[in-house]
Design a protein around this motif. Structure first.
Motif, PDB file in Angstrom:
ATOM      1  N   PHE A   3       0.815  -1.198   0.000  1.00  0.00           N
ATOM      2  CA  PHE A   3       0.000   0.000   0.000  1.00  0.00           C
ATOM      3  C   PHE A   3       0.853   1.254   0.000  1.00  0.00           C
ATOM      4  N   VAL A   4       2.178   1.103   0.108  1.00  0.00           N
ATOM      5  CA  VAL A   4       3.082   2.239   0.093  1.00  0.00           C
ATOM      6  C   VAL A   4       3.964   2.133  -1.143  1.00  0.00           C
ATOM      7  N   ASP A   5       3.927   3.170  -1.968  1.00  0.00           N
ATOM      8  CA  ASP A   5       4.762   3.220  -3.166  1.00  0.00           C
ATOM      9  C   ASP A   5       5.984   4.060  -2.816  1.00  0.00           C
ATOM     10  N   GLU A   6       7.179   3.512  -3.046  1.00  0.00           N
ATOM     11  CA  GLU A   6       8.404   4.188  -2.624  1.00  0.00           C
ATOM     12  C   GLU A   6       9.406   4.267  -3.770  1.00  0.00           C
ATOM     13  N   ALA A   7      10.274   5.260  -3.669  1.00  0.00           N
ATOM     14  CA  ALA A   7      11.395   5.385  -4.604  1.00  0.00           C
ATOM     15  C   ALA A   7      12.470   6.231  -3.925  1.00  0.00           C
ATOM     16  N   THR A   8      13.727   5.964  -4.260  1.00  0.00           N
ATOM     17  CA  THR A   8      14.850   6.760  -3.745  1.00  0.00           C
ATOM     18  C   THR A   8      15.567   7.388  -4.926  1.00  0.00           C
ATOM     19  N   ILE A   9      15.791   8.704  -4.862  1.00  0.00           N
ATOM     20  CA  ILE A   9      16.417   9.413  -5.974  1.00  0.00           C
ATOM     21  C   ILE A   9      17.544  10.303  -5.461  1.00  0.00           C
ATOM     22  N   ASP A  10      18.473  10.599  -6.356  1.00  0.00           N
ATOM     23  CA  ASP A  10      19.540  11.564  -6.080  1.00  0.00           C
ATOM     24  C   ASP A  10      19.263  12.817  -6.895  1.00  0.00           C
ATOM     25  N   VAL A  11      19.279  13.972  -6.246  1.00  0.00           N
ATOM     26  CA  VAL A  11      19.062  15.238  -6.943  1.00  0.00           C
ATOM     27  C   VAL A  11      20.262  16.140  -6.700  1.00  0.00           C
ATOM     28  N   ALA A  12      20.585  16.931  -7.690  1.00  0.00           N
ATOM     29  CA  ALA A  12      21.734  17.834  -7.578  1.00  0.00           C
ATOM     30  C   ALA A  12      21.416  19.127  -8.310  1.00  0.00           C
ATOM     31  N   THR A  62      14.687   5.852 -13.446  1.00  0.00           N
ATOM     32  CA  THR A  62      15.571   7.017 -13.543  1.00  0.00           C
ATOM     33  C   THR A  62      15.715   7.570 -12.135  1.00  0.00           C
ATOM     34  N   ARG A  63      16.928   7.471 -11.586  1.00  0.00           N
ATOM     35  CA  ARG A  63      17.113   7.801 -10.171  1.00  0.00           C
ATOM     36  C   ARG A  63      17.944   9.058  -9.938  1.00  0.00           C
ATOM     37  N   ARG A  64      18.662   9.542 -10.934  1.00  0.00           N
ATOM     38  CA  ARG A  64      19.502  10.727 -10.715  1.00  0.00           C
ATOM     39  C   ARG A  64      19.016  11.873 -11.583  1.00  0.00           C
ATOM     40  N   LYS A  74      32.091  36.590 -18.264  1.00  0.00           N
ATOM     41  CA  LYS A  74      33.004  36.937 -19.367  1.00  0.00           C
ATOM     42  C   LYS A  74      33.372  38.410 -19.275  1.00  0.00           C
ATOM     43  N   GLY A  75      34.337  38.789 -20.103  1.00  0.00           N
ATOM     44  CA  GLY A  75      34.720  40.184 -20.174  1.00  0.00           C
ATOM     45  C   GLY A  75      33.647  41.023 -20.850  1.00  0.00           C
ATOM     46  N   SER A  76      33.897  42.308 -20.953  1.00  0.00           N
ATOM     47  CA  SER A  76      32.960  43.259 -21.563  1.00  0.00           C
ATOM     48  C   SER A  76      31.647  43.321 -20.796  1.00  0.00           C
ATOM     49  N   ASP A  77      31.733  43.215 -19.471  1.00  0.00           N
ATOM     50  CA  ASP A  77      30.557  43.317 -18.576  1.00  0.00           C
ATOM     51  C   ASP A  77      29.518  42.228 -18.832  1.00  0.00           C
ATOM     52  N   MET A  78      29.932  41.061 -19.319  1.00  0.00           N
ATOM     53  CA  MET A  78      28.953  40.010 -19.623  1.00  0.00           C
ATOM     54  C   MET A  78      28.858  39.020 -18.468  1.00  0.00           C
ATOM     55  N   PHE A  79      27.619  38.878 -17.949  1.00  0.00           N
ATOM     56  CA  PHE A  79      27.352  37.916 -16.890  1.00  0.00           C
ATOM     57  C   PHE A  79      27.027  36.557 -17.519  1.00  0.00           C
ATOM     58  N   GLY A  80      27.312  35.491 -16.779  1.00  0.00           N
ATOM     59  CA  GLY A  80      26.989  34.158 -17.271  1.00  0.00           C
ATOM     60  C   GLY A  80      25.480  33.887 -17.239  1.00  0.00           C
ATOM     61  N   VAL A  81      25.016  33.065 -18.174  1.00  0.00           N
ATOM     62  CA  VAL A  81      23.596  32.697 -18.218  1.00  0.00           C
ATOM     63  C   VAL A  81      23.311  31.667 -17.129  1.00  0.00           C
ATOM     64  N   LYS A  82      22.175  31.804 -16.460  1.00  0.00           N
ATOM     65  CA  LYS A  82      21.851  30.842 -15.397  1.00  0.00           C
ATOM     66  C   LYS A  82      21.489  29.493 -16.007  1.00  0.00           C
ATOM     67  N   GLY A  83      21.712  28.431 -15.255  1.00  0.00           N
ATOM     68  CA  GLY A  83      21.394  27.088 -15.722  1.00  0.00           C
ATOM     69  C   GLY A  83      19.897  26.820 -15.723  1.00  0.00           C
ATOM     70  N   ASP A  84      19.461  25.912 -16.589  1.00  0.00           N
ATOM     71  CA  ASP A  84      18.040  25.559 -16.676  1.00  0.00           C
ATOM     72  C   ASP A  84      17.621  24.729 -15.458  1.00  0.00           C
ATOM     73  N   ASP A  85      16.409  25.005 -14.979  1.00  0.00           N
ATOM     74  CA  ASP A  85      15.855  24.221 -13.875  1.00  0.00           C
ATOM     75  C   ASP A  85      15.317  22.888 -14.396  1.00  0.00           C
ATOM     76  N   ILE A  86      15.239  21.895 -13.499  1.00  0.00           N
ATOM     77  CA  ILE A  86      14.590  20.610 -13.786  1.00  0.00           C
ATOM     78  C   ILE A  86      13.317  20.541 -12.948  1.00  0.00           C
ATOM     79  N   VAL A  87      12.213  20.164 -13.575  1.00  0.00           N
ATOM     80  CA  VAL A  87      10.941  20.050 -12.863  1.00  0.00           C
ATOM     81  C   VAL A  87      10.517  18.580 -12.854  1.00  0.00           C
ATOM     82  N   LEU A  88      10.396  17.999 -11.649  1.00  0.00           N
ATOM     83  CA  LEU A  88       9.944  16.620 -11.491  1.00  0.00           C
ATOM     84  C   LEU A  88       8.462  16.640 -11.135  1.00  0.00           C
ATOM     85  N   ARG A  89       7.664  15.869 -11.846  1.00  0.00           N
ATOM     86  CA  ARG A  89       6.227  15.806 -11.588  1.00  0.00           C
ATOM     87  C   ARG A  89       5.944  14.607 -10.682  1.00  0.00           C
TER      88      ARG A  89
END
Length: 354
Positions: A3-12, A62-64, A74-89
């Motif tokens: 009656f209990v559905d379980e899973a173990t995952i690694d997120v980073a 899929t566990r990770r 970068k130079g010339s006042d350029m900031f780095g682009v942020k990384g894309d988020d992951i959405v788990l449903r």
């Protein structure tokens, strides 16, 4: 316990990008100052409660899950682009806890609810960040921060919308196998079912409900007799109970009406609220009753039970009457679900379709 559905995952979460140490070098710009940009933030790992999901089966393969790292500055006042988020449903009702400590971190109880499972690291500072009136040519820069890393345990409790009640050998396992994707053990002896079985019943596109087959109940179950008493508590969160009655028991001395009354009495002893739940009578194994005797036997059982609710006549083995039962159950579950949804506030300015 099934009656209990379980899973173990690694997120980073994604690591933050490094800051950049750079100076402006242009023709005719004799005093070009620092122009190293900051690194981008790493992506987050998010979780969203999805009412259309019933199980955690996807997370057993899929566990990770690792979000994208941020870009370096970068130079010339350029900031780095942020990384894309992951959405788990995740299914509504999922409990997220830390696998190492066991501490509960989140409970997703409302559809659309969103939580952050692992934060992305902040980006490092470029040397442009350190310029001041007293520090005209800073050479400092900092690396990006690492993203958060966690091992999480996902737990989904009591998935069933419908619970099957009945004596051992009433045909509960045969019925759940006939109408759902569950494949329980089926045999011709009592107490074949030792653990609850869950099955998803698909009625049509995006139309489904979950049914639970629990071990058979016997008289005295509320005090601990037999196996079913261990699982009575799991029926407390179901929306509907189907009471299966064997109309053709192996032993002619067995009275199905007395057995049915005993089970109803056990429900009432265990929990009056459980006894008060909607309970439909399902008369099973009609294929073993001669056609000319069916009507009279059904009327006799209903009359002696003094039952006033819906009655369904089926044969789980031949699937006779199962489709009609499934349709009616889904209509009831959908109606209950709509009732539980909070009313939507309508702006009076737009009421009436204007």
């Amino acid at each position: 316990m099934k009656f209990v559905d379980e899973a173990t995952i690694d997120v980073a979460g994604g690591d933050g990008g490094n800051g950049c140490a750079s100076f402006r070098h242009e023709k005719y710009k004799e005093f070009g100052g620092p122009d190293g940009g900051d690194g981008g933030r790493g992506g987050h790992v998010l979780a969203v409660a999805d009412a259309s999901l019933n199980t955690l089966v996807d997370f057993r393969y899929t566990r990770r899950f690792e979000a994208q790292r941020g870009e370096h500055g970068k130079g010339s006042d350029m900031f780095g682009v942020k990384g894309d988020d992951i959405v788990l449903r995740l299914p509504v009702g999922t409990i997220v806890s830390d696998a190492e400590t066991g501490a509960v971190l989140f409970e997703l109880l409302q559809p659309g609810e969103q939580v952050t499972l692992a934060k992305g690291g902040d980006g490092g500072f470029g040397n442009m960040h350190y310029k001041s009136s007293t520090n005209r040519a800073p050479r400092q820069k900092t690396p990006g921060w690492p993203g958060e890393r966690r091992t999480l345990r996902l737990e989904l409790k009591v998935l069933a919308d419908v619970g099957l009640l009945g004596m051992p050998n009433a045909g509960k396992s045969t019925l759940i196998a006939a109408i759902s994707n569950a494949r329980p053990k089926i045999a011709d002896y009592p107490f074949t079912t030792l653990h609850p079985n869950l099955g998803v019943v698909r009625v049509g596109p995006e139309k489904s409900f979950v049914v639970a087959d629990v071990p058979g109940l016997i008289e005295g179950a509320s005090e601990g007799a037999g196996l079913g008493h261990q699982f009575l508590r799991h029926l407390q969160r179901t929306r509907l109970l189907l009471h299966l009655v064997d109309v053709a028991p192996f032993d002619d001395s067995v009275d199905p009406v007395q057995q049915a009354k005993a089970i109803v009495a056990e429900l009432k002893k265990y929990d009056p609220a459980l006894h008060a739940k909607p309970r439909w009578l399902v008369l099973n194994k009609l294929d073993m009753v001669p056609a000319e005797e069916r009507e009279s036997r059904v009327k006799d059982i209903v009359k002696r039970l003094r039952y006033k609710g819906p009655v369904f006549e089926i044969s789980a083995l031949t699937r006779e009457g199962c489709e009609f039962l499934v349709q009616k159950v889904y209509e009831h579950i959908a109606r209950e679900h709509r009732t539980e949804q909070p009313p939507v506030d309508v702006d009076p300015r737009f009421a009436g379709g204007h």
